[in-house]
Write an enzyme that holds these catalytic residues in place. Sequence first.
Site, PDB file in Angstrom:
ATOM      1  N   ASP A   1      11.264  -0.551 -46.687  1.00  0.00           N
ATOM      2  CA  ASP A   1      11.876  -1.642 -45.930  1.00  0.00           C
ATOM      3  C   ASP A   1      12.748  -1.042 -44.832  1.00  0.00           C
ATOM      4  O   ASP A   1      12.971   0.168 -44.791  1.00  0.00           O
ATOM      5  CB  ASP A   1      12.714  -2.527 -46.866  1.00  0.00           C
ATOM      6  CG  ASP A   1      12.851  -3.957 -46.372  1.00  0.00           C
ATOM      7  OD1 ASP A   1      12.689  -4.195 -45.161  1.00  0.00           O
ATOM      8  OD2 ASP A   1      13.137  -4.843 -47.203  1.00  0.00           O
TER       9      ASP A   1
ATOM     10  N   ASP B   1      11.054  -6.016 -39.536  1.00  0.00           N
ATOM     11  CA  ASP B   1      11.543  -6.216 -40.900  1.00  0.00           C
ATOM     12  C   ASP B   1      10.644  -7.282 -41.539  1.00  0.00           C
ATOM     13  O   ASP B   1      10.891  -8.475 -41.364  1.00  0.00           O
ATOM     14  CB  ASP B   1      13.000  -6.679 -40.846  1.00  0.00           C
ATOM     15  CG  ASP B   1      13.571  -7.063 -42.198  1.00  0.00           C
ATOM     16  OD1 ASP B   1      12.977  -6.711 -43.231  1.00  0.00           O
ATOM     17  OD2 ASP B   1      14.611  -7.747 -42.216  1.00  0.00           O
TER      18      ASP B   1
ATOM     19  N   HIS C   1      16.903  -8.819 -37.793  1.00  0.00           N
ATOM     20  CA  HIS C   1      16.890 -10.287 -37.823  1.00  0.00           C
ATOM     21  C   HIS C   1      17.107 -10.888 -36.434  1.00  0.00           C
ATOM     22  O   HIS C   1      17.734 -11.938 -36.279  1.00  0.00           O
ATOM     23  CB  HIS C   1      17.904 -10.840 -38.827  1.00  0.00           C
ATOM     24  CG  HIS C   1      17.446 -10.716 -40.248  1.00  0.00           C
ATOM     25  ND1 HIS C   1      18.006 -11.425 -41.287  1.00  0.00           N
ATOM     26  CD2 HIS C   1      16.457  -9.968 -40.807  1.00  0.00           C
ATOM     27  CE1 HIS C   1      17.407 -11.122 -42.418  1.00  0.00           C
ATOM     28  NE2 HIS C   1      16.455 -10.226 -42.146  1.00  0.00           N
TER      29      HIS C   1
ATOM     30  N   HIS D   1       7.610  -6.097 -47.856  1.00  0.00           N
ATOM     31  CA  HIS D   1       7.464  -7.552 -47.787  1.00  0.00           C
ATOM     32  C   HIS D   1       6.782  -7.991 -46.498  1.00  0.00           C
ATOM     33  O   HIS D   1       7.055  -7.485 -45.413  1.00  0.00           O
ATOM     34  CB  HIS D   1       8.803  -8.263 -48.003  1.00  0.00           C
ATOM     35  CG  HIS D   1       9.840  -8.087 -46.939  1.00  0.00           C
ATOM     36  ND1 HIS D   1       9.940  -8.928 -45.839  1.00  0.00           N
ATOM     37  CD2 HIS D   1      10.857  -7.214 -46.809  1.00  0.00           C
ATOM     38  CE1 HIS D   1      10.968  -8.568 -45.093  1.00  0.00           C
ATOM     39  NE2 HIS D   1      11.541  -7.525 -45.657  1.00  0.00           N
TER      40      HIS D   1
ATOM     41  N   GLU E   1      10.547 -12.400 -49.683  1.00  0.00           N
ATOM     42  CA  GLU E   1      11.638 -11.445 -49.862  1.00  0.00           C
ATOM     43  C   GLU E   1      12.899 -11.924 -49.169  1.00  0.00           C
ATOM     44  O   GLU E   1      14.013 -11.752 -49.669  1.00  0.00           O
ATOM     45  CB  GLU E   1      11.225 -10.075 -49.311  1.00  0.00           C
ATOM     46  CG  GLU E   1      12.201  -8.932 -49.616  1.00  0.00           C
ATOM     47  CD  GLU E   1      13.278  -8.745 -48.564  1.00  0.00           C
ATOM     48  OE1 GLU E   1      14.197  -7.930 -48.782  1.00  0.00           O
ATOM     49  OE2 GLU E   1      13.220  -9.416 -47.501  1.00  0.00           O
ATOM     50  N   GLU E   2      12.727 -12.530 -48.002  1.00  0.00           N
ATOM     51  CA  GLU E   2      13.880 -12.930 -47.203  1.00  0.00           C
ATOM     52  C   GLU E   2      14.673 -14.080 -47.814  1.00  0.00           C
ATOM     53  O   GLU E   2      15.781 -14.384 -47.368  1.00  0.00           O
ATOM     54  CB  GLU E   2      13.426 -13.322 -45.785  1.00  0.00           C
ATOM     55  CG  GLU E   2      12.824 -12.188 -44.973  1.00  0.00           C
ATOM     56  CD  GLU E   2      13.846 -11.170 -44.506  1.00  0.00           C
ATOM     57  OE1 GLU E   2      15.018 -11.289 -44.890  1.00  0.00           O
ATOM     58  OE2 GLU E   2      13.467 -10.251 -43.754  1.00  0.00           O
TER      59      GLU E   2
END
Length: 328
Positions: A216, A163, A302, A61, A193-194
């Site tokens: 990922d 990420d 994140h 992603h 995607e998130e």
Amino acid sequence: MDKLLMELSDSFGPSGHEQEITELIKDKIMDYCDEVKKDKLGNLIAIKKGKTDKKIMYAAHADEIGVLVTYIDENGFIRFTNIGGLSPYLLLGHKVKLQSNVTGVIGCERITDITKLSLEKMYIDIGANTKEEAEELVNIGDVGTFYPYFEVKPNHYIGKALDDRAGCAVLISAIKEIEDPEHNLYFVFTTQEEVGLRGAITASYSINPDMGIAVDVTGVGDTPKARRMAVSLGKGPAIKVKDNSIMVNPMVKDMLVKKAKDNGIPYQLEVLEFGGTDSGAIHLSREGAWAGVISLPCRYIHTNNEMISKNDIENAVKLLKLTVDFDF
């Protein structure tokens, strides 16, 4: 890889606003593919044609977590909501960059109990003194990301959006190195995607792959008093067994393990008790598809300082390239 990953990490692309990052990727791969296109959701799809009618979809992603402006108060402070998974405890004091290239610092109202910190109590300070001054620079609905920062360590990379820009780097490297594939290969740099695997849902429905492999990041259990997890930084890409979005098909998992063993590629087995990847959407598309995941161990997911291993990325490229001749 150093320069490629720095460019990808520093690029702007919160969920739903991936045009800058997908255009960057497109420029890097278009000379190595038979076809490159975008769909209506913004997914970038690169195709290498093979000899059979079988289709393998690889997904990483392109989007990243971020913030979205919801309100500007009379003193020019900006209230915001999250795009994807953001912890208020990891935001406080960090610098962000909005789509208008305005930067600001995240602060919060006075609180005496840190456990009561929430996004509703937080704001972005762009240095404006009034609402009118702020509105000259920022609009309701503007999005932003962590301020770009990337550092190359002897064995690791540190930066925002690894990420899943690290996964994108793996796909880009594979695209450039794979020649004359047996099957039709679809490399998809997915969007949103998130916020719910949305790009993978539409892309996999359109492609209708026989097999899909997502690349990922995944969590690790190698930091002090970390949650127990049999994945560590630098010990090889992780081959997923399950997460909250998929029970990986044993045939795909075993194939990845055998490829790694037969070719001397270090690997780990991953059981993730939270989260999911694009494979969660791919394996449920239409009547279903075989699907698996090559995961990149990552610390501090994140945050604006995600950390991954150089060796893990390099070995992930090697492992992915070995899957293109899958025996259907």
